[in-house]
Write a protein that holds these residues in place. Structure first.
Motif, mmCIF file in Angstrom:
data_model
loop_
_atom_site.group_PDB
_atom_site.id
_atom_site.type_symbol
_atom_site.label_atom_id
_atom_site.label_comp_id
_atom_site.label_asym_id
_atom_site.label_seq_id
_atom_site.Cartn_x
_atom_site.Cartn_y
_atom_site.Cartn_z
ATOM 1 N N GLY A 1 41.441 62.205 -6.955
ATOM 2 C CA GLY A 1 41.170 60.833 -6.548
ATOM 3 C C GLY A 1 40.377 60.749 -5.257
ATOM 4 O O GLY A 1 40.643 59.899 -4.407
ATOM 5 N N ARG A 2 39.361 61.614 -5.115
ATOM 6 C CA ARG A 2 38.544 61.619 -3.897
ATOM 7 C C ARG A 2 37.061 61.511 -4.228
ATOM 8 O O ARG A 2 36.243 62.284 -3.761
ATOM 9 C CB ARG A 2 38.814 62.901 -3.089
ATOM 10 C CG ARG A 2 40.223 62.968 -2.517
ATOM 11 C CD ARG A 2 40.351 64.077 -1.477
ATOM 12 N NE ARG A 2 40.245 65.394 -2.084
ATOM 13 C CZ ARG A 2 41.290 66.143 -2.424
ATOM 14 N NH1 ARG A 2 42.522 65.687 -2.251
ATOM 15 N NH2 ARG A 2 41.112 67.342 -2.950
ATOM 16 N N THR A 3 36.721 60.518 -5.060
ATOM 17 C CA THR A 3 35.318 60.310 -5.421
ATOM 18 C C THR A 3 34.663 59.197 -4.614
ATOM 19 O O THR A 3 33.431 59.087 -4.601
ATOM 20 C CB THR A 3 35.188 59.949 -6.914
ATOM 21 O OG1 THR A 3 35.736 58.646 -7.135
ATOM 22 C CG2 THR A 3 35.894 60.958 -7.795
ATOM 23 N N GLY A 4 35.458 58.346 -3.980
ATOM 24 C CA GLY A 4 34.908 57.178 -3.299
ATOM 25 C C GLY A 4 34.751 55.975 -4.211
ATOM 26 O O GLY A 4 34.344 54.905 -3.761
ATOM 27 N N ILE A 5 35.083 56.115 -5.485
ATOM 28 C CA ILE A 5 35.047 54.997 -6.439
ATOM 29 C C ILE A 5 36.455 54.423 -6.493
ATOM 30 O O ILE A 5 37.371 55.058 -7.030
ATOM 31 C CB ILE A 5 34.579 55.478 -7.826
ATOM 32 C CG1 ILE A 5 33.185 56.105 -7.730
ATOM 33 C CG2 ILE A 5 34.581 54.328 -8.827
ATOM 34 C CD1 ILE A 5 32.726 56.792 -9.014
ATOM 35 N N ASP A 6 36.659 53.236 -5.935
ATOM 36 C CA ASP A 6 38.017 52.762 -5.656
ATOM 37 C C ASP A 6 38.944 52.752 -6.866
ATOM 38 O O ASP A 6 40.066 53.286 -6.820
ATOM 39 C CB ASP A 6 37.986 51.400 -4.962
ATOM 40 C CG ASP A 6 37.292 50.299 -5.764
ATOM 41 O OD1 ASP A 6 36.856 50.552 -6.913
ATOM 42 O OD2 ASP A 6 37.197 49.166 -5.231
#
Length: 388
Positions: free
Chosen positions: A118-123
């Protein structure tokens, strides 16, 4: 895990509570995704159905006892979608084999690890990736968005996304999971992809998420030529006269509710076929019910040796659709045969009637639903009269 029932009693209780909402309320609110994980708009019965702690026929008949067909058709369609995926893969087992080969061939890198964490920057994506890790569950509509963003925005292999879900979901099913990812990617229905949309995500999450930078174009991944459709596999018939060992696997954890009268001498729990703690919880519950029903020894043991110990000449288990359990049972069948025993299978009437209509698109099965319901209606009484 009480939110996702993994015993038969808990599943029946969940069904009883959900039935009043299975009509127009479900149709209106089923795609609304609560960011806090309160998924009260859907049944959350999938983990129990996945392991057949309850049967699809039980769920459908209970819902129809409370709602007219035209009021609950959206919910019934979702139940039949699960059946459709299984029946479709049964007729194209090579799709599963190809998926496994692809997963083995890929080498996951840093980008995939970051996405799973969960560290893509896509909320929205990051929130749902963390929810999956924390709970083992995602709302079905959220799963579609995650798969779409994984494939089209992040440009990651769909096979590794499907494997991620298969390992993490409490209701992970080889057919539903693999084929749903292929459907999003545009591989199930050629030319038809599912592209996540920021405005739609905002609407379905009450404005909580509006991800930026999503792909505007869905490019279908390259794929091998379509595999041919093959005939459905016929279940190996059981012999009621033979002394029998019942084998419980994660594919069917309520055999005592569907098997005919048999001379059952022993029961074995296939703990080695449990993929996770959730499978084991369901199998533990199945073992307790089996012991009470058949009043015989129940063990976690080598089924060949346990069958021989108790004088059994056949092993009876639930029909295992394409997937890891089916592959393991193929190997067991050979070992039993070498010891003069047969591995027989009980195929549920639901599957036997529905699967022949699952070889094409879902509409082919959907058009048969009224007729199938007529055929399936006499199978059991509604659960409202037999809930514990």
């Amino acid at each position: 895990m009480d939110r996702f029932p993994l015993t038969r009693a808990a599943a029946l209780e969940r069904l009883e509570r959900f039935v009043p909402r299975a009509g127009s309320a479900y149709a209106a609110r089923r795609n609304l995704v609560d960011p806090q994980g309160n998924h009260a708009n859907v049944s959350r019965l999938s983990a129990a159905l996945r392991r057949r702690l309850i049967g699809e026929d039980e769920v459908v008949q209970s819902v129809l006892a409370a709602h007219r067909l035209d009021k609950c058709e959206k919910f019934l369609a979702e139940v039949f979608w699960r059946t459709y995926w299984k029946g479709w893969l049964e007729q194209r087992p090579g799709v599963w084999s190809a998926y496994l080969a692809d997963v083995s061939a890929f080498h996951p890198g840093t980008m995939i690890a970051e996405a799973m964490a969960g560290r893509t920057g896509i909320d929205a994506f990051d929130h749902w990736a963390r929810e999956l890790a924390a709970t083992g569950y995602l709302h079905n509509w959220a799963r579609m968005q995650v798969a779409s963003i994984w494939i089209f925005t992040l440009g990651l292999p769909w096979q590794l996304g499907a494997q991620w879900f298969l390992e993490k979901l409490v209701d992970a099913d080889p057919a539903s999971n693999t084929l749903s990812w292929r459907w999003v990617a545009g591989l199930h229905t050629p030319g038809k992809t599912y592209l996540a949309d920021a405005d739609r995500i905002a609407a379905m999450t009450g404005g909580r998420f509006r991800p930026e930078g999503l792909a505007r174009v869905a490019r279908t991944p390259e794929a091998a030529s379509p595999l041919p459709r093959t005939p459905l596999r016929t279940a190996i018939a059981l012999d009621p006269a033979l002394p029998t060992l019942v084998l419980l696997t994660p594919e069917d954890c309520s055999l005592e509710t569907v098997l005919p009268d048999l001379d059952v001498r022993a029961v074995v729990v296939a703990d080695d076929l449990a993929a996770n703690e959730w499978d084991r919880m369901a199998l533990d519950d199945a073992a307790l019910r089996a012991a009470a029903h058949w009043q015989c020894p129940v063990g976690v043991a080598n089924p060949v040796a346990f069958a021989a110990l108790h004088g059994c000449r056949q092993v009876v288990t639930g029909f295992a659709p394409v997937g890891p359990v089916a592959a393991a049972l193929d190997a067991l069948r050979s070992r039993l045969a070498a010891n003069g025993m047969v591995l027989a299978e009980h195929q549920r009437t639901w599957d036997r009637l529905c699967w022949p209509h699952c070889g094409k698109g879902f509409f082919n099965l959907k058009s048969e639903i009224p007729r199938l319901l007529d055929q399936l209606r006499p199978m059991r009484s509604p659960l409202s009269v037999c809930l514990p």
